[in-house]
Design a protein around this motif. Structure first.
Motif, PDB file in Angstrom:
ATOM      1  N   TYR A   1       0.813  -1.229   0.000  1.00  0.00           N
ATOM      2  CA  TYR A   1       0.000   0.000   0.000  1.00  0.00           C
ATOM      3  C   TYR A   1       0.843   1.274   0.000  1.00  0.00           C
TER       4      TYR A   1
ATOM      5  N   CYS B   1       2.586   2.642   2.407  1.00  0.00           N
ATOM      6  CA  CYS B   1       2.116   3.337   3.616  1.00  0.00           C
ATOM      7  C   CYS B   1       2.940   4.587   3.916  1.00  0.00           C
TER       8      CYS B   1
ATOM      9  N   ALA C   1       5.996   4.153   6.888  1.00  0.00           N
ATOM     10  CA  ALA C   1       5.557   2.759   6.935  1.00  0.00           C
ATOM     11  C   ALA C   1       5.984   1.989   8.188  1.00  0.00           C
ATOM     12  N   PRO C   2       5.033   1.298   8.785  1.00  0.00           N
ATOM     13  CA  PRO C   2       5.332   0.502   9.988  1.00  0.00           C
ATOM     14  C   PRO C   2       6.391  -0.586   9.742  1.00  0.00           C
TER      15      PRO C   2
ATOM     16  N   VAL D   1       0.600  -3.564   7.392  1.00  0.00           N
ATOM     17  CA  VAL D   1      -0.817  -3.261   7.639  1.00  0.00           C
ATOM     18  C   VAL D   1      -1.728  -4.309   7.007  1.00  0.00           C
ATOM     19  N   ARG D   2      -1.228  -5.030   6.034  1.00  0.00           N
ATOM     20  CA  ARG D   2      -2.060  -6.089   5.454  1.00  0.00           C
ATOM     21  C   ARG D   2      -2.136  -7.286   6.398  1.00  0.00           C
TER      22      ARG D   2
ATOM     23  N   THR E   1      -2.466  -6.730   9.563  1.00  0.00           N
ATOM     24  CA  THR E   1      -3.566  -6.216  10.392  1.00  0.00           C
ATOM     25  C   THR E   1      -4.894  -6.408   9.675  1.00  0.00           C
ATOM     26  N   ALA E   2      -4.895  -6.093   8.390  1.00  0.00           N
ATOM     27  CA  ALA E   2      -6.153  -6.082   7.640  1.00  0.00           C
ATOM     28  C   ALA E   2      -6.681  -7.475   7.359  1.00  0.00           C
TER      29      ALA E   2
END
Lengths: 434, 445
Positions: B44, B46, B49-50, B105-106, B108-109
């Motif tokens: 993504y 981000c 980014a994390p 984050v994916r 997480t998602a």
């Protein structure tokens, strides 16, 4: 399951999904397979005058634009009308129509812009027993250079003239296919109906160069080091087609006239959108060329399920329902005030909303400790960019402010009444409210 | 004819050579170009980014993935290697499931992160296969630095120093450079002699002289290094292995897991490596998993990992635990070795069940004997041969955030130094950062 039977210009087909005039409908073999797969109708690939047929290039004739995982989003072609003899096509059309009387079969035609040419071909087409004709005034490449296709579609007077000839020498419905390569689509549509066309169909393909080969320094598809503009279609053109359909549907001069919509229809939802925007049916090409004829089965089941869910018993129940809600910008309610709202439980903390708003919009999203993203209502203009870039559906929504509340951005009370630009004090041409 | 799983004792050739070869192929097959494109499309990009924050070397992950997406994997590799010169090995051995991919984050998602590790390997493999070394040296500074230990920390430190224009001598006790990359990682994570190839590629920067077979106390002294060089970096790792402190530890069949792992890496013919019919591995870290899985791949009939705490406390990630289980390794939790059974040769291990109260492990009194003709010790390594005069903290050489030891002119990093997890990627970060600090010190007036 809802009944998808659709009547268009008195032609009944078991569903509103027709194959557009294009390579998938070039010959008997394909058309029979299409009907067997479930297509409600077919517009036969464009026929030209009797005599030696046109020739196509022998190199690549398509170019593509891809999304993720090589999902085809846009397709461009430089193919011409049928390159098979007229007589062969006519014999095949006759046979196929006889075997599939319940399916729509329309014949697309493109001949030179003189009355004799049309007078010569129309009786031959009439003899096939096909349900109607479609006049190809759309192709933007090759044929246009010879004074046909979009060269006709770009001149409203020619459209009216040729349509009149067709109505004179042909007894069944005449559909005029429009080119989008024009400034205002309403003019050719008005001309078609002025010539007594039964319907218009749109859009044909859009002039385009899909890509450039950076080694050859030539447009793609490339033939012996050269390329040419072609016609663009597929999911990428749907927004353009939807607007043009809507423009004709809401034009007082053409409102309520039959429209067959074309342009990126890939799923049942695309079809439903075109139909509520005023189309009596839809024509499909790229989706079939990408996935094969079977793709119609999802369109059929999907549209049917949606109709069941909404309680529509026939396609006539929803055709044109969205047309009254298409308006000009100046009539939009400026007193409608919304603010973005981020659902913290749904948020995955990617920060794309923040990057978009902070770098390119209104600096209305805060990035707080722990990657918590929140909307600053005092800056938010409800532009919707955060919603558009958010990868999670329904994570960010636009919430309307209740009348009477104070908009923290302007410090003003949200009015309850509707007001638009025409009466706005900033508008030099404002009409005083009566 | 192979000896099979059931041959008694410690035996070589339990499986046919072809089966051994298959067993030791890449754990994760490299991505093909289309797979890489699809995997890259999932990123993504981000903001802040994390994944980048989670990476100990702070690789700009969204940027390198975007470079792969746009058809420039070599540029992606440059982005990776600028932060982590051992990005190729880290792509293979990083526990990404607890680092970048855990932060994705994916994950997480949808519980399925972007495959950052495999994409990183895709990019770095492409660049290395082209034979290009993408960095050049700055003008010579005339300064010299001794780097002791050619493991991940030492290699990263040496490369960065050489790039900045210093002349580096890189010493290592072993016959080959690479440290744990060469001797201490499961063979299926570094196939085709990758560690050695990576070292060779890294040295193309120039300005690094490698001297193997030399260590502190074995040809080198800190005083001499201090006198001969402008700065010294110590990346000597943890050469000692913790003992079980049980009677019979010298019996035939009781070995250090690290030694077994090193043998497997250096073996020309892995099927010639002897492995027990019943193997018990004592410990719960990556070394325990690497030894256990490879014992199974060599054809041991039963392999048990005995760990004294519960699953959650196990240092090896859940991913590594599941990998072991998928290869047929039995994972036992809350058990500790009470005694080694046998006379001249080990015959078994007496385990005792444990309770953990307030973090302290104690036996419950209930015991369980396990057959074992081979026992691997994998209960941690210790600092060995640290030079006199350096402050030690928690069993390691004390360093500050820049890698400076208590003695001026001497830096340290990697497993031998305090702070950080004992991972390849943290060692690279520490070596690199120490190099930057050395550079600053050597070039300031």
């Amino acid at each position: 399951m809802a009944d998808l039977t659709t009547e268009f210009l008195g032609i009944t087909s078991p569903n509103p999904f027709w194959l557009a005039s294009a390579p998938p409908t070039d010959k008997e073999y394909n058309v029979r397979r299409a009907y067997e797969a479930g297509w409600g109708g077919v517009v036969w690939k464009t026929l030209g005058s009797e005599g030696p047929p046109v020739v196509n290039v022998n190199g690549p004739r398509y170019g593509a634009i891809y999304g993720a995982d090589r999902r085809l989003l846009g397709l461009n072609n430089i193919e011409l009308i049928t390159d098979r003899p007229l007589q062969t096509n006519l014999e095949e059309i006759t046979r196929v129509k006889k075997d599939y009387p319940d399916r729509a079969l329309i014949v697309s035609i493109m001949v030179p812009c003189d009355e004799e040419s049309w007078k010569a071909i129309l009786p031959l087409v009439e003899e096939t027993g096909a349900d109607g004709i479609e006049l190809n005034f759309g192709c933007p490449h090759g044929m246009a250079e010879r004074g046909m296709g979009s060269a006709v579609g770009q001149v409203p007077e020619y459209i009216q003239m040729v349509t009149e000839w067709c109505k004179k020498y042909y007894s069944k419905p005449v559909i005029v296919k429009l080119t989008p390569n024009i400034t205002d689509i309403r003019n050719p549509a008005r001309a078609a109906f002025a010539g007594n066309a039964d319907a218009v169909s749109l859009i044909n393909t859009i002039n385009s160069i899909t890509s450039v080969d950076l080694d050859l320094m030539a447009p793609q598809p490339t033939i012996d080091g050269k390329g040419t503009h072609g016609g663009y279609c597929g999911p990428a053109v749907k927004p353009i087609a939807l607007n043009m359909v809507a423009e004709i549907a809401r034009d007082p001069q053409t409102h309520g006239k039959p429209i067959s919509a074309i342009g990126g229809v890939t799923t049942w939802r695309d079809a439903a959108e075109f139909m509520v925007m005023g189309a009596g049916n839809v024509q499909v090409c790229t989706a079939a060329m990408t996935y094969g004829f079977k793709v119609v089965q999802e369109m059929i089941s999907g549209l049917s399920q949606w109709m069941d869910e909404k309680g529509y018993s026939s396609t006539a129940d929803f055709i044109g329902q969205a047309v009254p809600n298409v308006t000009d910008w100046q009539h939009l309610n400026l007193n409608y005030i919304a603010k973005a709202k981020i659902d913290q439980d749904a948020c995955i903390k990617c920060g794309r909303c923040y990057a978009a708003c902070e770098d390119t919009s209104h600096q209305a999203i805060w990035m707080k400790e722990g990657r918590v993203f929140e909307v600053n209502d005092a800056e938010c203009v409800a532009c919707n960019l955060c919603v558009d870039v958010c990868p999670i559906e329904n994570c960010i929504s636009m919430e309307q402010m209740a009348p009477g509340a104070v908009d923290p951005r302007t410090g003003k009370v949200v009015p309850a009444e509707y007001a638009n630009w025409t009466t706005h004090p900033n508008n030099p041409a404002a009409v005083a409210a009566e | 004819m192979a000896n099979g799983h059931q041959a008694s004792g410690v035996a070589a050739h339990r499986l046919p050579p072809e089966e051994i070869a298959t067993n030791f192929t890449d754990l994760h097959a490299p991505l093909a170009p289309h797979e890489a494109a699809v995997a890259a499309d999932r990123c993504y990009f981000c903001y802040d980014a994390p994944c980048m924050t989670a990476c100990p070397t702070s690789i700009d992950i969204p940027m390198f993935i975007r470079e792969i997406q746009t058809g420039h994997p070599e540029a992606a590799a440059r982005t990776i290697l600028a932060q982590n010169i051992l990005g190729g090995m880290c792509a293979r051995v990083c526990p990404t499931e607890t680092l970048c991919e855990e932060a994705c984050v994916r994950e997480t998602a949808e519980g399925s992160p972007v495959e950052i590790g495999r994409l990183q390997r895709y990019a770095t493999d492409r660049l290395m296969a082209s034979g290009v070394h993408p960095f050049t040296r700055a003008d010579a500074t005339g300064k010299t630095v001794a780097v002791v230990g050619a493991g991940p920390a030492g290699l990263a430190c040496a490369h960065r120093l050489a790039m900045l224009g210093h002349d580096v001598t890189l010493f290592d006790a072993k016959p080959k450079a690479g440290g744990l990359n060469e001797y201490g990682i499961a063979a299926y994570k570094s196939t085709d002699d990758f560690a050695a190839q990576e070292v060779e590629w890294l040295l193309k920067i120039g300005g690094i002289t490698v001297e193997t077979g030399k260590a502190l106390g074995a040809g080198l002294t800190l005083d001499a290094l201090k006198a001969d060089y402008d700065a010294v970096f110590l990346g000597i790792g943890l050469a000692g292995v913790n003992a079980l402190c049980l009677a019979g530890e010298d019996m035939e069949g009781v070995r250090d897991a690290v030694e077994f792992i090193a043998d497997l890496r250096q073996a020309g013919d892995r099927s010639a490596i002897a492995v027990g019919r019943n193997v018990v591995v004592i410990g719960g870290g990556m070394t325990a998993v690497d030894a256990a899985v490879q014992a199974k791949l060599l054809g041991a009939e039963t392999v048990t990992i005995a760990y004294r705490r519960d699953r959650e406390a196990m240092p090896a990630s859940r991913y590594e635990q599941d990998l072991a289980a998928s290869k047929g390794v039995r994972l036992m939790f809350n058990v500790m070795p009470r005694a080694l059974i046998g006379e001249a040769e080990v015959e078994g291990v007496m385990l005792e069940y444990t309770d953990v109260v307030d973090g302290c492990v104690s036996g419950t009194g209930e015991t369980l004997p396990l057959h074992a003709d081979q026992v691997f010790k994998a209960i941690g390594q210790t600092l060995l041969g640290a030079p006199e005069g350096l402050e030690i903290a928690g069993g390691k050489i004390a360093v500050d955030a820049q890698g400076r030891t208590s003695v001026a002119g001497i830096w340290a990093g990697g497993d031998c130094a305090s702070g950080g997890e004992d991972l390849t990627v943290t060692a690279v970060a520490e070596g690199r950062d120490a190099a930057m600090n050395i550079h600053e010190e050597l070039t300031s007036c």
